[in-house]
Design a protein around this motif. Structure first.
Motif, PDB file in Angstrom:
ATOM      1  N   LEU A 215      -7.621  41.616  41.383  1.00 60.19           N
ATOM      2  CA  LEU A 215      -8.370  42.585  42.186  1.00 60.19           C
ATOM      3  C   LEU A 215      -7.848  42.737  43.613  1.00 60.19           C
ATOM      4  N   SER A 216      -6.816  42.001  43.971  1.00 57.78           N
ATOM      5  CA  SER A 216      -6.359  42.030  45.357  1.00 57.78           C
ATOM      6  C   SER A 216      -5.238  43.033  45.598  1.00 57.78           C
ATOM      7  N   THR A 217      -4.958  43.855  44.605  1.00 60.29           N
ATOM      8  CA  THR A 217      -3.976  44.927  44.761  1.00 60.29           C
ATOM      9  C   THR A 217      -4.710  46.221  45.040  1.00 60.29           C
ATOM     10  N   GLY A 218      -4.329  46.892  46.105  1.00 66.08           N
ATOM     11  CA  GLY A 218      -5.105  48.051  46.527  1.00 66.08           C
ATOM     12  C   GLY A 218      -4.624  49.381  46.002  1.00 66.08           C
ATOM     13  N   TRP A 219      -3.306  49.573  45.943  1.00 65.18           N
ATOM     14  CA  TRP A 219      -2.817  50.918  45.655  1.00 65.18           C
ATOM     15  C   TRP A 219      -2.901  51.252  44.175  1.00 65.18           C
ATOM     16  N   ILE A 220      -3.469  52.413  43.891  1.00 64.80           N
ATOM     17  CA  ILE A 220      -3.566  52.917  42.516  1.00 64.80           C
ATOM     18  C   ILE A 220      -2.429  53.908  42.295  1.00 64.80           C
TER      19      ILE A 220
ATOM     20  N   LEU B 192     -17.638  46.241  53.065  1.00 66.23           N
ATOM     21  CA  LEU B 192     -17.375  44.835  53.376  1.00 66.23           C
ATOM     22  C   LEU B 192     -18.560  44.100  53.999  1.00 66.23           C
ATOM     23  N   PRO B 193     -19.283  44.695  54.969  1.00 72.06           N
ATOM     24  CA  PRO B 193     -20.445  43.968  55.488  1.00 72.06           C
ATOM     25  C   PRO B 193     -21.467  43.653  54.400  1.00 72.06           C
ATOM     26  N   THR B 194     -21.682  44.598  53.474  1.00 69.03           N
ATOM     27  CA  THR B 194     -22.634  44.381  52.383  1.00 69.03           C
ATOM     28  C   THR B 194     -22.205  43.215  51.502  1.00 69.03           C
ATOM     29  N   VAL B 195     -20.929  43.180  51.127  1.00 65.66           N
ATOM     30  CA  VAL B 195     -20.430  42.126  50.249  1.00 65.66           C
ATOM     31  C   VAL B 195     -20.508  40.769  50.943  1.00 65.66           C
ATOM     32  N   LEU B 196     -20.104  40.709  52.201  1.00 66.90           N
ATOM     33  CA  LEU B 196     -20.107  39.440  52.926  1.00 66.90           C
ATOM     34  C   LEU B 196     -21.520  38.944  53.203  1.00 66.90           C
ATOM     35  N   LEU B 197     -22.463  39.860  53.412  1.00 66.94           N
ATOM     36  CA  LEU B 197     -23.867  39.459  53.538  1.00 66.94           C
ATOM     37  C   LEU B 197     -24.382  38.921  52.207  1.00 66.94           C
ATOM     38  N   HIS B 198     -24.013  39.573  51.111  1.00 66.32           N
ATOM     39  CA  HIS B 198     -24.427  39.128  49.783  1.00 66.32           C
ATOM     40  C   HIS B 198     -23.874  37.732  49.477  1.00 66.32           C
ATOM     41  N   LEU B 199     -22.642  37.466  49.874  1.00 62.30           N
ATOM     42  CA  LEU B 199     -22.014  36.170  49.629  1.00 62.30           C
ATOM     43  C   LEU B 199     -22.542  35.090  50.573  1.00 62.30           C
TER      44      LEU B 199
ATOM     45  N   LEU C 108     -12.623  41.978  48.078  1.00 62.61           N
ATOM     46  CA  LEU C 108     -14.021  42.186  48.459  1.00 62.61           C
ATOM     47  C   LEU C 108     -14.473  43.602  48.130  1.00 62.61           C
ATOM     48  N   TRP C 109     -13.592  44.572  48.351  1.00 62.50           N
ATOM     49  CA  TRP C 109     -13.950  45.966  48.058  1.00 62.50           C
ATOM     50  C   TRP C 109     -14.160  46.146  46.559  1.00 62.50           C
ATOM     51  N   HIS C 110     -13.312  45.535  45.761  1.00 64.35           N
ATOM     52  CA  HIS C 110     -13.445  45.672  44.310  1.00 64.35           C
ATOM     53  C   HIS C 110     -14.692  44.967  43.778  1.00 64.35           C
TER      54      HIS C 110
ATOM     55  N   GLY D 254     -17.279  44.648  45.315  1.00 58.91           N
ATOM     56  CA  GLY D 254     -18.386  45.493  45.757  1.00 58.91           C
ATOM     57  C   GLY D 254     -18.795  46.496  44.694  1.00 58.91           C
ATOM     58  N   LYS D 255     -17.940  46.684  43.698  1.00 64.76           N
ATOM     59  CA  LYS D 255     -18.252  47.571  42.572  1.00 64.76           C
ATOM     60  C   LYS D 255     -18.972  46.841  41.441  1.00 64.76           C
ATOM     61  N   ASP D 256     -19.047  45.497  41.529  1.00 67.04           N
ATOM     62  CA  ASP D 256     -19.802  44.747  40.517  1.00 67.04           C
ATOM     63  C   ASP D 256     -21.250  45.216  40.519  1.00 67.04           C
ATOM     64  N   PRO D 257     -21.872  45.323  39.345  1.00 66.16           N
ATOM     65  CA  PRO D 257     -23.229  45.891  39.260  1.00 66.16           C
ATOM     66  C   PRO D 257     -24.235  45.265  40.216  1.00 66.16           C
ATOM     67  N   GLU D 258     -24.219  43.931  40.353  1.00 65.03           N
ATOM     68  CA  GLU D 258     -25.230  43.292  41.191  1.00 65.03           C
ATOM     69  C   GLU D 258     -25.023  43.586  42.669  1.00 65.03           C
ATOM     70  N   ILE D 259     -23.789  43.884  43.078  1.00 68.15           N
ATOM     71  CA  ILE D 259     -23.518  44.204  44.479  1.00 68.15           C
ATOM     72  C   ILE D 259     -23.558  45.705  44.711  1.00 68.15           C
ATOM     73  N   ARG D 260     -23.105  46.468  43.736  1.00 64.78           N
ATOM     74  CA  ARG D 260     -23.063  47.924  43.885  1.00 64.78           C
ATOM     75  C   ARG D 260     -24.437  48.508  44.163  1.00 64.78           C
ATOM     76  N   LYS D 261     -25.482  47.873  43.605  1.00 62.04           N
ATOM     77  CA  LYS D 261     -26.834  48.413  43.772  1.00 62.04           C
ATOM     78  C   LYS D 261     -27.443  48.056  45.127  1.00 62.04           C
ATOM     79  N   LEU D 262     -26.791  47.151  45.877  1.00 60.02           N
ATOM     80  CA  LEU D 262     -27.327  46.751  47.170  1.00 60.02           C
ATOM     81  C   LEU D 262     -27.165  47.869  48.190  1.00 60.02           C
ATOM     82  N   PRO D 263     -28.116  48.029  49.104  1.00 59.45           N
ATOM     83  CA  PRO D 263     -28.002  49.073  50.126  1.00 59.45           C
ATOM     84  C   PRO D 263     -26.876  48.783  51.103  1.00 59.45           C
ATOM     85  N   ARG D 264     -26.124  49.817  51.456  1.00 54.78           N
ATOM     86  CA  ARG D 264     -25.039  49.684  52.420  1.00 54.78           C
ATOM     87  C   ARG D 264     -25.427  50.381  53.720  1.00 54.78           C
ATOM     88  N   LEU D 265     -24.717  50.035  54.773  1.00 52.71           N
ATOM     89  CA  LEU D 265     -25.027  50.674  56.041  1.00 52.71           C
ATOM     90  C   LEU D 265     -24.743  52.164  55.934  1.00 52.71           C
TER      91      LEU D 265
END
Length: 380
Positions: free
Chosen positions: A50-55, A272-279, A357-359, A361-372
């Protein structure tokens, strides 16, 4: 540029984000225990995946400049996260998908996106290519019975911001004598005539030049005592170009074989803030700000800068803790611990961490969390 000293802008990202967070401890803090827990529990195989960014897109390009230009425009327009809910409701796409959709449409239709072409794009063009409606609901005319009036779409401001960034970038490129954004980037990353034999291009220098030249890359706030630099899109572009052109046989390889990618920070946005707060790596101590996030209420400008800066600083702490663990390995280290550290040594930097972290963030349990939510920006 509002720099207060002569150090490069990427270094200012790291320093100013740390300064802001450490001076805002009553609002937010980094949890060292959660950092250790993250590293202890990290699935290295998944991190690597998951650490490769370019598609890679199945597109053909006439020249290297054309390909670099498309990558650059994708990242130039990498904003609109504050319209996430409205975009999903109207287009069934988020901000990132909307930008990809529009840029692919421009490329496939062979619409010119060089310096002159960018200046000619209209609001109607952007609406059509990116699938962003300009008109919303119809309402009854206040004084003419039976007559309705179309109201502006809630996404019109987003379409207008995209159009302004494209037009403005084209104007600057033409004024400086560049054919395209791709031409500018290739020029910045070309070996000087007096370069040493071992010369390599610099990601830090590219970020600096982008931020000093184009307003849409000037992701910083300069205030006496509380200046903060994030430079999300400029750093993202440097990272994407490095990842995209890794093949040594590519004519673009010599331009983007950066020797200083490890100096970049994460590309801080709304995810990223959402994921890091979740972790638990970030801990929010401000109940008012927590309430805004929970209720998807727009945050203030100051709160937005703090959350994004906190994501940068927390990620720096993560990277530094990982490097400290790697450096601590010696002949007395348990073999399993040493093997794990060696695996991470070749994988772990801020760019890789950002993509991971961005990827997740697409996991179901994190994706549903509110973001800024913050709409008044072209930076993320």
């Amino acid at each position: 540029m509002g720099s207060t000293n002569d150090i490069d802008l990427v270094t200012q990202v790291h320093q100013t984000c740390e300064h802001l967070v450490l001076n805002s401890s009553e609002q937010i803090e980094v949890n060292d225990e959660a950092i250790d827990q993250f590293l202890d529990q990290l699935d290295i195989a998944r991190f690597q995946k998951l650490s490769t960014g370019w598609i890679t897109f199945p597109l053909k390009f006439d020249t290297v400049e054309d390909e670099v230009n498309l990558v650059a425009i994708l990242d130039l327009l990498n904003f609109g996260s504050g319209y996430r809910q409205e975009l999903h409701a109207a287009c069934d796409r988020g901000a990132a998908q909307t930008i990809i959709y529009g840029c692919m449409g421009l490329h496939i239709s062979q619409t010119p996106v060089d310096a002159q072409g960018l200046q000619k794009l209209t609001l109607g063009d952007v609406s059509g290519y990116f699938g962003i409606p300009l008109l919303g609901t119809e309402e009854a005319h206040p004084s003419l019975p039976g007559v309705t009036i179309s109201q502006p779409s809630v996404l019109r401001n987003f379409a207008e911001a995209l159009t302004k960034v494209l037009n403005e970038t084209g104007e600057i490129l033409q004024a400086k004598g560049y054919r395209s954004l791709g031409h500018f980037i290739l020029d910045v990353t070309t070996s000087p005539s007096d370069a040493a034999p071992d010369w390599r291009p610099s990601a830090v220098e590219l970020v600096d030049r982008l931020a000093r030249t184009f307003p849409a890359f000037q992701d910083y706030r300069v205030k006496e005592g509380t200046s903060v630099y994030i430079l999300k899109k400029a750093q993202l572009l440097a990272g994407d170009l490095h990842g995209r052109f890794q093949d040594p046989t590519s004519p673009a390889y010599v331009h983007f074989n950066f020797d200083d990618v490890d100096q970049l920070s994460v590309f801080s946005d709304n995810v990223l803030p959402t994921v890091l707060l979740h972790l638990g790596v970030l801990k929010l101590r401000d109940n008012t700000l927590q309430h805004k996030l929970d209720k998807l209420e727009p945050v203030s400008d100051t709160e937005c800068w703090l959350l994004r800066a906190a994501a940068v600083y927390a990620s720096d702490c993560l990277v530094n803790r990982c490097r400290a663990r790697i450096d601590a390995v010696d002949e007395t280290t348990d073999s399993n611990v040493a093997e794990r550290a060696n695996q991470l040594a070749s994988l772990f930097n801020a760019v890789a961490l950002d993509h991971y972290l961005w990827h997740i963030g697409k996991d179901p349990e994190i994706r549903k969390l509110p973001r800024l939510v913050y709409q008044d920006t072209v930076y993320f």
